[in-house]
Design a protein around this motif. Structure first.
Motif, PDB file in Angstrom:
ATOM      1  N   PRO A  40       0.824  -1.466   0.080  1.00  0.00           N
ATOM      2  CA  PRO A  40      -0.124   0.087  -0.057  1.00  0.00           C
ATOM      3  C   PRO A  40       0.835   1.185   0.247  1.00  0.00           C
ATOM      4  O   PRO A  40       0.299   2.316  -0.610  1.00  0.00           O
ATOM      5  CB  PRO A  40      -0.850  -0.226   1.275  1.00  0.00           C
ATOM      6  CG  PRO A  40      -0.099  -1.027   2.185  1.00  0.00           C
ATOM      7  CD  PRO A  40       0.239  -1.958   1.217  1.00  0.00           C
ATOM      8  N   ASP A  41       2.083   1.132   0.342  1.00  0.00           N
ATOM      9  CA  ASP A  41       3.161   2.444   0.464  1.00  0.00           C
ATOM     10  C   ASP A  41       3.248   2.837  -1.093  1.00  0.00           C
ATOM     11  O   ASP A  41       3.822   3.807  -1.152  1.00  0.00           O
ATOM     12  CB  ASP A  41       4.322   2.050   1.095  1.00  0.00           C
ATOM     13  CG  ASP A  41       5.201   0.818   0.616  1.00  0.00           C
ATOM     14  OD1 ASP A  41       4.427  -0.084   0.481  1.00  0.00           O
ATOM     15  OD2 ASP A  41       6.158   1.007   0.303  1.00  0.00           O
ATOM     16  N   LEU A  42       3.163   1.863  -2.061  1.00  0.00           N
ATOM     17  CA  LEU A  42       3.545   2.201  -3.295  1.00  0.00           C
ATOM     18  C   LEU A  42       2.168   2.669  -4.237  1.00  0.00           C
ATOM     19  O   LEU A  42       2.101   2.569  -5.336  1.00  0.00           O
ATOM     20  CB  LEU A  42       4.163   0.958  -4.179  1.00  0.00           C
ATOM     21  CG  LEU A  42       5.444   0.574  -3.663  1.00  0.00           C
ATOM     22  CD1 LEU A  42       5.897  -0.493  -4.375  1.00  0.00           C
ATOM     23  CD2 LEU A  42       6.262   1.886  -3.507  1.00  0.00           C
ATOM     24  N   VAL A  43       0.843   2.776  -3.417  1.00  0.00           N
ATOM     25  CA  VAL A  43      -0.425   2.982  -4.030  1.00  0.00           C
ATOM     26  C   VAL A  43      -0.426   4.710  -4.102  1.00  0.00           C
ATOM     27  O   VAL A  43      -0.269   5.354  -3.191  1.00  0.00           O
ATOM     28  CB  VAL A  43      -1.543   2.750  -3.476  1.00  0.00           C
ATOM     29  CG1 VAL A  43      -2.765   3.226  -3.917  1.00  0.00           C
ATOM     30  CG2 VAL A  43      -1.607   1.072  -3.214  1.00  0.00           C
ATOM     31  N   PRO A  44      -0.504   5.197  -5.414  1.00  0.00           N
ATOM     32  CA  PRO A  44      -0.549   6.884  -5.377  1.00  0.00           C
ATOM     33  C   PRO A  44      -1.814   7.361  -4.973  1.00  0.00           C
ATOM     34  O   PRO A  44      -2.811   6.641  -4.887  1.00  0.00           O
ATOM     35  CB  PRO A  44      -0.075   6.740  -6.872  1.00  0.00           C
ATOM     36  CG  PRO A  44      -1.032   6.021  -7.626  1.00  0.00           C
ATOM     37  CD  PRO A  44      -0.779   4.781  -6.620  1.00  0.00           C
ATOM     38  N   ASP A  45      -1.952   8.628  -4.605  1.00  0.00           N
ATOM     39  CA  ASP A  45      -3.017   9.201  -4.241  1.00  0.00           C
ATOM     40  C   ASP A  45      -3.761   9.686  -5.710  1.00  0.00           C
ATOM     41  O   ASP A  45      -4.883   9.883  -5.713  1.00  0.00           O
ATOM     42  CB  ASP A  45      -2.864  10.794  -3.602  1.00  0.00           C
ATOM     43  CG  ASP A  45      -2.018  10.637  -2.294  1.00  0.00           C
ATOM     44  OD1 ASP A  45      -2.553   9.633  -1.424  1.00  0.00           O
ATOM     45  OD2 ASP A  45      -0.831  10.985  -2.066  1.00  0.00           O
ATOM     46  N   THR A  46      -2.946   9.968  -6.777  1.00  0.00           N
ATOM     47  CA  THR A  46      -3.682  10.238  -8.105  1.00  0.00           C
ATOM     48  C   THR A  46      -2.772   9.812  -9.194  1.00  0.00           C
ATOM     49  O   THR A  46      -1.526   9.493  -8.794  1.00  0.00           O
ATOM     50  CB  THR A  46      -3.811  12.018  -8.211  1.00  0.00           C
ATOM     51  OG1 THR A  46      -4.450  11.868  -9.517  1.00  0.00           O
ATOM     52  CG2 THR A  46      -2.607  12.408  -8.108  1.00  0.00           C
ATOM     53  N   ILE A  47      -3.150   9.408 -10.144  1.00  0.00           N
ATOM     54  CA  ILE A  47      -2.394   8.730 -11.351  1.00  0.00           C
ATOM     55  C   ILE A  47      -2.770   9.438 -12.696  1.00  0.00           C
ATOM     56  O   ILE A  47      -3.734   9.620 -13.070  1.00  0.00           O
ATOM     57  CB  ILE A  47      -2.465   7.162 -11.297  1.00  0.00           C
ATOM     58  CG1 ILE A  47      -1.353   6.493 -12.323  1.00  0.00           C
ATOM     59  CG2 ILE A  47      -3.817   7.027 -11.467  1.00  0.00           C
ATOM     60  CD1 ILE A  47      -1.211   4.924 -11.981  1.00  0.00           C
ATOM     61  N   PHE A  48      -1.599   9.335 -13.453  1.00  0.00           N
ATOM     62  CA  PHE A  48      -1.748   9.762 -14.915  1.00  0.00           C
ATOM     63  C   PHE A  48      -1.008   8.882 -15.992  1.00  0.00           C
ATOM     64  O   PHE A  48      -0.311   8.261 -15.542  1.00  0.00           O
ATOM     65  CB  PHE A  48      -1.145  11.275 -15.111  1.00  0.00           C
ATOM     66  CG  PHE A  48      -1.869  12.417 -14.182  1.00  0.00           C
ATOM     67  CD1 PHE A  48      -3.088  13.010 -14.809  1.00  0.00           C
ATOM     68  CD2 PHE A  48      -1.448  12.514 -13.030  1.00  0.00           C
ATOM     69  CE1 PHE A  48      -3.588  13.991 -14.019  1.00  0.00           C
ATOM     70  CE2 PHE A  48      -2.176  13.325 -12.186  1.00  0.00           C
ATOM     71  CZ  PHE A  48      -3.258  14.212 -12.824  1.00  0.00           C
ATOM     72  N   ALA A  49      -1.390   9.063 -17.128  1.00  0.00           N
ATOM     73  CA  ALA A  49      -0.688   8.249 -18.194  1.00  0.00           C
ATOM     74  C   ALA A  49      -0.833   9.092 -19.655  1.00  0.00           C
ATOM     75  O   ALA A  49      -2.171   9.730 -19.818  1.00  0.00           O
ATOM     76  CB  ALA A  49      -1.447   6.761 -18.425  1.00  0.00           C
ATOM     77  N   LEU A  50      -0.328   8.477 -20.750  1.00  0.00           N
ATOM     78  CA  LEU A  50      -0.460   9.093 -21.831  1.00  0.00           C
ATOM     79  C   LEU A  50      -0.695   7.863 -22.930  1.00  0.00           C
ATOM     80  O   LEU A  50      -0.031   6.658 -22.532  1.00  0.00           O
ATOM     81  CB  LEU A  50       0.296  10.176 -22.389  1.00  0.00           C
ATOM     82  CG  LEU A  50       1.857   9.463 -22.319  1.00  0.00           C
ATOM     83  CD1 LEU A  50       2.239   8.714 -23.807  1.00  0.00           C
ATOM     84  CD2 LEU A  50       2.748  10.745 -22.439  1.00  0.00           C
ATOM     85  N   HIS A  51      -1.258   7.918 -24.325  1.00  0.00           N
ATOM     86  CA  HIS A  51      -1.109   7.166 -25.330  1.00  0.00           C
ATOM     87  C   HIS A  51      -0.915   7.838 -26.383  1.00  0.00           C
ATOM     88  O   HIS A  51      -1.590   8.820 -26.782  1.00  0.00           O
ATOM     89  CB  HIS A  51      -2.455   6.322 -25.332  1.00  0.00           C
ATOM     90  CG  HIS A  51      -2.500   5.021 -26.106  1.00  0.00           C
ATOM     91  ND1 HIS A  51      -2.068   4.955 -27.466  1.00  0.00           N
ATOM     92  CD2 HIS A  51      -2.375   3.655 -25.712  1.00  0.00           C
ATOM     93  CE1 HIS A  51      -2.011   3.930 -27.989  1.00  0.00           C
ATOM     94  NE2 HIS A  51      -2.146   3.080 -26.688  1.00  0.00           N
ATOM     95  N   ILE A  52       0.052   7.526 -27.387  1.00  0.00           N
ATOM     96  CA  ILE A  52       0.200   8.060 -28.640  1.00  0.00           C
ATOM     97  C   ILE A  52      -0.999   8.083 -29.608  1.00  0.00           C
ATOM     98  O   ILE A  52      -1.754   7.102 -29.570  1.00  0.00           O
ATOM     99  CB  ILE A  52       1.603   7.433 -29.319  1.00  0.00           C
ATOM    100  CG1 ILE A  52       1.158   5.972 -29.792  1.00  0.00           C
ATOM    101  CG2 ILE A  52       2.689   7.625 -28.434  1.00  0.00           C
ATOM    102  CD1 ILE A  52       2.174   5.550 -31.038  1.00  0.00           C
ATOM    103  N   ALA A  53      -1.219   9.219 -30.308  1.00  0.00           N
ATOM    104  CA  ALA A  53      -2.276   9.249 -31.115  1.00  0.00           C
ATOM    105  C   ALA A  53      -1.836   9.351 -32.473  1.00  0.00           C
ATOM    106  O   ALA A  53      -1.291  10.676 -32.659  1.00  0.00           O
ATOM    107  CB  ALA A  53      -3.276  10.325 -30.927  1.00  0.00           C
ATOM    108  N   PRO A  54      -1.776   8.460 -33.444  1.00  0.00           N
ATOM    109  CA  PRO A  54      -1.321   8.718 -34.779  1.00  0.00           C
ATOM    110  C   PRO A  54      -1.789   9.905 -35.533  1.00  0.00           C
ATOM    111  O   PRO A  54      -1.010  10.454 -36.314  1.00  0.00           O
ATOM    112  CB  PRO A  54      -1.482   7.242 -35.628  1.00  0.00           C
ATOM    113  CG  PRO A  54      -1.725   6.319 -34.410  1.00  0.00           C
ATOM    114  CD  PRO A  54      -2.411   7.192 -33.252  1.00  0.00           C
ATOM    115  N   GLU A  55      -3.099  10.138 -35.528  1.00  0.00           N
ATOM    116  CA  GLU A  55      -3.598  11.078 -36.309  1.00  0.00           C
ATOM    117  C   GLU A  55      -3.620  12.761 -35.904  1.00  0.00           C
ATOM    118  O   GLU A  55      -3.669  13.639 -36.787  1.00  0.00           O
ATOM    119  CB  GLU A  55      -5.118  10.976 -36.202  1.00  0.00           C
ATOM    120  CG  GLU A  55      -5.912  11.471 -34.837  1.00  0.00           C
ATOM    121  CD  GLU A  55      -5.828  10.232 -33.829  1.00  0.00           C
ATOM    122  OE1 GLU A  55      -7.013  10.124 -33.100  1.00  0.00           O
ATOM    123  OE2 GLU A  55      -5.100   9.064 -34.117  1.00  0.00           O
TER     124      GLU A  55
END
Length: 376
Positions: free
Chosen positions: A143-158
């Motif tokens: 649980p010490d490695l669980v964040p309060d908030t989390i983000f990510a990205l994904h490439i978009a070819p277009e």
């Protein structure tokens, strides 16, 4: 540390499928370990890696997730650094995702952030799904490695490089694989009355499946049932004993996913009765919708609007599937599309994203994570 461009190309050479990313994990660890500082902690989970950069004055833990697996696609780019694993390719941009995440580790190792940043190199996004079991392990064992908030990205070819596109609420759909196996009685084509023909049964079932969305889903909702592959039979004069349908289900609500699966099961039971056969269903990997937290999504867009060299765009939702949805089901956060400027789409054997996106996104994400404050 090697240049990020060289790292991306070396990662591109070694695509591996879900939970078999041994070479990838080893390569990532050789880079990450060289960036170690007293305030950096490195943990592993299966073939994944978790890097914690402890903050100098932490008020919260901010997560950043990168996926690390490739796809069973034969590369057709002609690049000098094409895949060295025949039949496999980084055709969804995960080599870029990993490189950006490594760039973030480097940036935070050189300049310690105030808040704690945890970077997750997650396996098996393409299947069978690594986000859900990784999060479950974190919640139960670490649980010490669980964040309060989390983000990510994904490439978009277009989108052009420098585009940051997201939206509050649903970004990606609920998705489920679909595999239907039919078993009857095969035999000689001259004696059809002694058989139970699974080519005919599968063909009729496939047509019936196409009525689910048009006749069971609210027209104001959105859903897709696609059968992309049908196999049956061996030669032209033998009636098929077995048949298989392979497809995908995509919905904009969890309730519609349940309804579609209920209708699929009913149609399969009806097929068993009508064609005197056995029908089995396997839903394979099922991913929960990517539902962006409103505050987090608007903060991303607001920051992008003010960031030099970046264009912010509030985009419509997509029927794309992403297992990052399991993180957002339990944690506030957001995912965004980032422009990759390539004429070939995701999962295409010739996709070649513009490498300029690497530095643009490292700079943008680093500064966003440093500035982000979460509402309580």
């Amino acid at each position: 540390m090697k240049s990020l461009l060289e790292i991306r190309r070396e990662l591109h050479k070694i695509p591996e499928v879900g939970f078999k990313e041994e070479k990838t994990q080893k390569y990532l660890l050789t880079i990450i370990e060289k960036l170690w500082k007293p305030y950096i902690q490195i943990d592993v989970w299966r073939t994944g890696i978790i890097v914690t950069i402890n903050g100098s004055n932490p008020q919260l833990k901010i997560g950043w997730r990168s996926d690390i697996d490739g796809l069973p696609v034969s590369e057709n780019t002609g690049l000098a650094y094409s895949s060295e694993h025949p039949g496999f390719m980084h055709a969804c941009g995960h080599d870029f995702h990993m490189t950006i995440a490594l760039g973030l580790v480097q940036a935070f190792s050189e300049n310690q952030p105030e808040n704690t940043v945890i970077i997750y190199f997650q396996p098996a996004e393409e299947g069978p799904g690594g986000a859900k079991p990784m999060l479950e392990w974190l919640q139960s064992e670490r649980p010490d490695l669980v964040p309060d908030t989390i983000f990510a990205l994904h490439i978009a070819p277009e989108y052009p490089v420098g585009t940051i596109a997201t939206r509050p609420g649903m970004l990606f759909a609920n998705t489920s694989e679909l595999f239907i196996d039919l078993k009857g009685v095969g035999g000689h084509a001259a004696y059809p009355h002694n058989t139970r023909d699974m080519t005919v049964a599968a063909a009729n079932l496939m047509i019936q499946l196409q009525t689910i969305v048009s006749r069971n889903i609210n027209p104001l909702d959105s859903a897709v049932v696609t059968i992309g592959k049908m196999t049956s039979g061996t030669v032209q004069n033998i009636i098929a004993e077995d048949a298989r349908l392979e497809g995908t289900i995509r919905t904009m609500s969890a309730e519609s996913m349940k309804l579609i699966k209920k209708r699929i099961e009913a149609l399969c039971r009806a097929t068993e009765i009508a064609y005197e056969c056995q029908v089995s269903i396997d839903y394979g990997s099922s991913y929960y919708q990517v539902e962006n937290d409103v505050h987090c999504a608007y903060e991303l867009l607001r920051f992008a609007e003010q960031f030099p060299g970046v264009v912010a765009y509030e985009c419509p939702p997509a029927m794309t599937g992403e297992d990052f949805g399991f993180f957002l089901k339990d944690l506030p956060g957001a995912m965004f599309w980032t422009g990759a400027n390539t004429s070939y789409g995701l999962h295409h054997s010739a996709m070649q994203p513009d490498e300029e996106l690497i530095n643009v996104n490292i700079q943008f994400v680093e500064q966003f994570l440093r500035s982000f404050t979460f509402y309580k």
